[in-house]
Design an enzyme around this catalytic site. Structure first.
Site, PDB file in Angstrom:
ATOM      1  N   SER A 154     -59.483  23.274  52.298  1.00  0.00           N
ATOM      2  CA  SER A 154     -59.809  22.853  50.937  1.00  0.00           C
ATOM      3  C   SER A 154     -58.746  23.373  49.985  1.00  0.00           C
ATOM      4  O   SER A 154     -58.067  24.366  50.285  1.00  0.00           O
ATOM      5  CB  SER A 154     -61.177  23.419  50.521  1.00  0.00           C
ATOM      6  OG  SER A 154     -61.431  23.210  49.147  1.00  0.00           O
ATOM      7  N   TYR A 167     -67.347  30.477  49.624  1.00  0.00           N
ATOM      8  CA  TYR A 167     -66.702  29.266  50.133  1.00  0.00           C
ATOM      9  C   TYR A 167     -65.183  29.419  50.072  1.00  0.00           C
ATOM     10  O   TYR A 167     -64.472  29.156  51.056  1.00  0.00           O
ATOM     11  CB  TYR A 167     -67.148  28.053  49.321  1.00  0.00           C
ATOM     12  CG  TYR A 167     -66.511  26.757  49.736  1.00  0.00           C
ATOM     13  CD1 TYR A 167     -66.872  26.123  50.918  1.00  0.00           C
ATOM     14  CD2 TYR A 167     -65.547  26.144  48.934  1.00  0.00           C
ATOM     15  CE1 TYR A 167     -66.289  24.926  51.299  1.00  0.00           C
ATOM     16  CE2 TYR A 167     -64.962  24.940  49.300  1.00  0.00           C
ATOM     17  CZ  TYR A 167     -65.332  24.335  50.484  1.00  0.00           C
ATOM     18  OH  TYR A 167     -64.749  23.152  50.850  1.00  0.00           O
TER      19      TYR A 167
END
Length: 277
Positions: A154, A167
């Site tokens: 990501s 995350y």
């Protein structure tokens, strides 16, 4: 935006259309979209995720011969089971050419409020489960002097924003681990690509974990206005054929990666004022 290649390889690379591709997180979102594209290409694919019923649905919607699609349910948090899952995957056709690590979960919680069991759960799936599955398939790749490990990371593996501390930590950890693995795999002719999506319209925000582990159940602004998983997959696959070391696909948010390199202070000032959901 793409960075570098995986170096000169001695082994013979297969094209993706001629490969056995094992996809985790294949029951929805990016994994599902990529399963459809790989099946259209003629690749043999193995679909993995926790929900067998959803994997069966994806299998039914894939194109090409039914015998070219297999299902292996797995839970990335159950790391002790993953060596056995790798053996199952290899047994499907006697080989696996590509492992596409896509399974994972997101978060919407303030760092100071996130409960430790929830933090551990996210790390267990996103980081420990992903590397455990990779370790399970690597002996097969090394023995064959051929293989391709793809990791859907990501942009959050490069920067940090509000509400995503664990995350982001899991994605930063993936970046470091797979950068090291890439260097170790050159001599074995195994390629490693890290894919850093920006916003993609999937259910990942809906399924994000809050501070106490409840489901967030809301679509973030970034995801709701983003490219579809199908568009993302179509953009990604040609880049995977080139086996680039790092691949960035998204909208204006991709510029934050460059901004952090050029001026971390400026990026911090931008994010400080940004509305983050």
């Amino acid at each position: 935006m793409e960075q570098g290649g995986n170096g000169k390889q001695k082994g013979k690379r297969k094209s993706l259309r001629d490969s056995v591709v094992w996809i985790t997180g294949a029951s929805s979102g990016i994994g599902e979209a990529m399963a459809y594209d790989f099946s259209r290409m003629g690749a043999r694919i193995i679909l993995s995720a926790r929900r067998t019923d959803e994997l069966e649905r994806v299998k039914r919607n894939c194109e090409g011969p039914e015998e070219n699609i297999r299902i292996i349910p797995l839970d990335l948090s159950e790391t002790d089971s993953l060596t056995g899952k790798a053996s199952e995957a290899i047994a499907c056709w006697g080989e696996v050419d590509v492992l596409l690590n896509n399974g994972g979960m997101s978060q919407r919680a303030l760092a100071a409020e996130a409960e430790m069991p929830v933090i551990r759960r996210i790390m267990e799936v996103n980081f420990f489960g992903t590397i455990a599955l990779t370790q399970a398939i690597l002996p097969h790749f090394i023995a064959r002097k051929s293989g391709y490990v793809i990791v859907i990371s990501s942009v959050m593996g490069k920067i940090g924003t509000k509400y995503r501390s664990t995350y982001a930590a899991s994605k930063h950890a993936l970046q470091g681990w797979y950068d090291c693995l890439r260097q170790e795999m050159y001599e074995h002719d195994v390629d490693v690509s890290l894919v850093c999506p920006g916003f993609v319209k999937t259910s990942i925000t809906l399924n994000s974990l809050t501070a106490d582990g409840k489901t967030y159940a809301r679509m973030g602004d970034g995801q709701s206005k983003a490219m579809s998983a199908e568009t993302f997959s179509r953009k990604l696959i040609p880049k995977l054929e080139k086996r680039k070391a790092e691949i960035f696909i998204g909208g204006p948010e991709i510029a934050t990666v460059w901004l952090k390199r050029l001026s971390p202070a400026l990026l911090n000032a931008v994010l400080k004022r940004a509305k983050v959901t």
